[in-house]
Write an enzyme that holds these catalytic residues in place. Structure first.
Site, PDB file in Angstrom:
ATOM      1  N   LYS D 164       0.835  -1.211   0.000  1.00 41.95           N
ATOM      2  CA  LYS D 164       0.000   0.000   0.000  1.00 41.95           C
ATOM      3  C   LYS D 164       0.868   1.258   0.000  1.00 41.95           C
ATOM      4  CE  LYS D 164      -3.731   2.532   0.416  1.00 41.95           C
ATOM      5  NZ  LYS D 164      -3.372   3.662   1.220  1.00 41.95           N
ATOM      6  N   GLU D 171       1.347   6.897  -6.600  1.00 38.82           N
ATOM      7  CA  GLU D 171       0.272   7.887  -6.708  1.00 38.82           C
ATOM      8  C   GLU D 171       0.831   9.316  -6.609  1.00 38.82           C
ATOM      9  OE1 GLU D 171      -2.714   7.006  -3.787  1.00 38.82           O
ATOM     10  OE2 GLU D 171      -3.306   9.109  -3.722  1.00 38.82           O
TER      11      GLU D 171
END
Lengths: 291, 291, 291, 291
Positions: D164, D171
């Site tokens: 993650k 991102e």
């Protein structure tokens, strides 16, 4: 509509087929006579009815320039040239000017979609006069994907290639972001299978994208990417984007770093790094290098 | 003054000689008995008169930690340990604490100067209590260069190694700036002899520095830096500086890029770059890569 | 020797004085009649004996270009123009060509040293033909510092400005390295007095340099740099260096990051950062931004 | 299946609803009694049948740690704790250890999807033992999106949060790439309407993605992004990704630059930039700054 397509390579050839599939009449010309419908620019122009539309899809730089200048001699007032190559936006003004002197219109078109475009449709970013763009609309509409996206009239002459350039600059940054993340997954002792992590990200995540789909596809075919060397090439658009960042005073740290990382990947023995090692050696040898 | 020096390598050995040259009595200990004056830490401590000063100059990490912890057993209240290795500043608090429990003082010292330090003097950045630093002043004064610079009491325990870390972070950035400039001179068709340009910069320019002198020296000995591979090593301080930039929210673009460029220089076939090439291949082959 | 100096501002005026102090005869011209010895370019040329040397020291771009083109009309075969402004190296070829058509020589000179040059000497990086450079040697020798450094004949026409451009690119990187280090010292709870750390580095360290001396000087005068806003300007050379890195495929991460950091410092409300905040808001509000 | 959900905020509350919609029995607990099904951790544990599953969805750091340690006291051998917060991967080992001593299983889950997850499904990246992960499969299957993606068992304990973290690092890079491209479009005189260009990219382009859809959505609502300040926040994952790049020697230029650009955007008067201006001033004033 009827149009001439100059350049029947991977891009031009597929675009011709897609346009024909949509009912347009496309007469193709290429230096390579195989697959061409006519054997000269002159013959191409002769077969088209005025006002003619000619789409130029040849390599950027001199080939494009030469083609446009030759068309300036062959076409007539009211005709329109679409320049769809990977040209630098700054080449467009000269092209438009030489055609305008003859009353011929000019529209520059940045085309995205690669080999997938024939099936999925091409994204088009165009620059030029509103009347020219409106006239070409049926052609553009047949090239773009379904769904209402994929077309923009971005501004005057040059804006199409400009928007395409920025598109590619962003692409450099995105590719580097995925690539760095992939390398971190590969390097970490925590992650058992980086390719599975990448695949899982295709659904529900913030980073899902078409590029991620392609990365997963590549990893499916070759889980360790063994077929690829770690030397990344670059073409013009990334460099031009950095040039524009410099000109406009935009701090494009990310896009620039992604370009430079490609440069560095192609170097085996960079003079800069030799200089750093030489300096370290001057301090007192390899064991206490930065004292 | 009298002091013990633990670790008689390139740094510790030269510092011992410089201190002796200034009239201090230095008793040296090293795992390697050649050149050592005593054969154990215990013997070293025994030969020193209270309050003792022991300067630890051994490799960072476990060797330093083990030495300090052993000294905590051997020394007495009022003694002082100087930790002069290339330690992470965050190691100092634990060292100081274990000594403080026994009433022993602790000063951390970042030392710069490399093999040039014996002749030119060493720059010292120290952290610790004012009373300890003041007591050690005669030793520090003999180590630093003439001219009034080269010494700072930067703060409490850890501040010496902290300041040294930032010094080295800056050094990474400076070295990269010179290295990039050198590579540009090498790459450009405008410049006949990059080494001569570098040499000329030693006088009158804004970029003149000791590092530039060293680069010129290296180019004198080896005009194409043939002896050096373009793979730049890094030691801890550059990494720690980036860690601190992240922790403190400081946008240290330049220092970080200089560290990462070293990382990249050591990679032959980086997974990240393989991923980029794999993506380019997915678009439609090498010839129209970013369409 | 005798020469004409065009442009008597901070640079040209001081250089004239330094040359006169060394026994040269310098006739000065400036748009501002105060301090000028003649009131027109024509008068300047008339007062010089052939073969004439005219040093142009006016703002880069149009003023320099106009001056050179006017001199092409006024000078005679065998005369030499030295262009010493902050011009882009790519401007030199056109200047040289227009003069060469008249048999007039051209040497481009990158000049470093700022307001310190009058006392310390100026560093000169020159480009042009060997015969022209040799002829000008007595002038160059009087401008450069003592000590044997500060002069290089870097290559043909353009090489002088090229070398000066790279010099300034390096300078950008060095300044950023010091600046980032200074900010880290300021931000850290470990360091009591960043200015004292900076001062100490002037002796014995790897990072000692003239720039560091200047930083210490600035901090002496203004310990918190309160007089300065955190908005860093840039002039042409940094941008041109990045353009060259892009053109030559040199991964100049550090120099480029130092330029872009200046760009970013001047932005109050960058569109890029607004876009990032808008995206974060789309994810679901400020509290779980990157989920 | 039956499970307990601790933390009923934006994430936990929606996940509870999604799980209930899929037929699971979810008993919720939150410090805020509104909406909670029980009023204490003890009551939660009591209502669950062994072997129990408890999903912890509270803020990272101390709240998560305290909850896990309290659960270690309350749960029984054979039960499983899922830690789904935004925790640093390095926190997981300690959590797992304290539970393992009691025979309780531990799975860490990185959760992506934000406010969109309730409708679209959540992406889950989990770490832990195969038997634990297999047992939890029905719960995971109800949370993830349709389509076969969105779930990965990335490795042992910590791997879920690790994956993650890298997801978020990527991102950061992607967001910066779009943001820089957007700013270039805004800055350029070639582009009439940046927002229309962005919108067009949603179809047929290489840069199409969910993030691009969100950017278009934001621009639809606020074409100039007036509601947003150009000061970009960051949360932990970007910083941790850079820490890992440093630890692993991965040259993550792009992800790091995207983080640092956020840092810089929040600075009004950065000490680094004041230092650069102070240096420029030392050279000789604002007009000839880098001579």
């Amino acid at each position: 509509m009827q149009l001439g397509m100059i350049g029947l390579g991977k891009m031009g050839g597929n675009m011709k087929r897609r346009l024909q599939g949509a009912g347009h009449e496309v007469i193709g010309y290429d230096l390579n006579p195989a697959g061409a419908d006519v054997d000269s620019l002159g013959a191409l122009v002769e077969q088209l009815e005025a006002p003619r539309v000619v789409w130029v899809m040849v390599p950027a730089g001199e080939p494009t320039r030469a083609t446009v200048f030759e068309l300036a001699e062959l076409l007539e007032p009211g005709d329109i040239v679409v320049e769809g190559g990977n040209s630098r936006f700054s080449d467009d003004a000269a092209n438009a000017e030489v055609l305008a002197k003859r009353g011929i219109g000019y529209v520059d078109a940045g085309v995205s979609g690669g080999v997938w475009g024939y099936d999925n449709g091409y994204a088009l970013m165009v620059g030029g006069e509103e009347t020219h763009v409106r006239f070409l609309k049926p052609i553009f509409d047949s090239l773009i994907p379904e769904g209402g996206y994929g077309f923009v009239h971005a501004g005057g002459v040059g804006a199409g290639h400009y928007a395409k350039m920025i598109h590619n600059g962003i692409e450099y940054g995105m590719m580097a972001a995925y690539a760095e993340g992939y390398e971190l997954l590969e390097a970490s002792e925590y992650i058992d299978n980086p390719a599975e992590v990448i695949k899982s990200w295709r659904g529900g995540t913030v980073v899902r994208s078409w590029l991620l789909d392609l990365l997963d596809r590549a990893l499916d075919a070759d889980p360790s990417l063994e077929a690829f060397q770690g030397k990344a090439q670059d073409s013009g658009e990334g460099r031009w984007t950095v040039d524009e960042a410099v000109r406009l005073g935009v701090p494009a740290h990310v896009i620039t770093a992604s370009l430079f990382a490609r440069f560095a990947s192609r170097q085996d023995d960079a003079p800069a790094m030799k200089a750093i090692q030489a300096l370290r050696n001057q301090f007192g040898g390899h064991n206490s290098p930065e004292r």
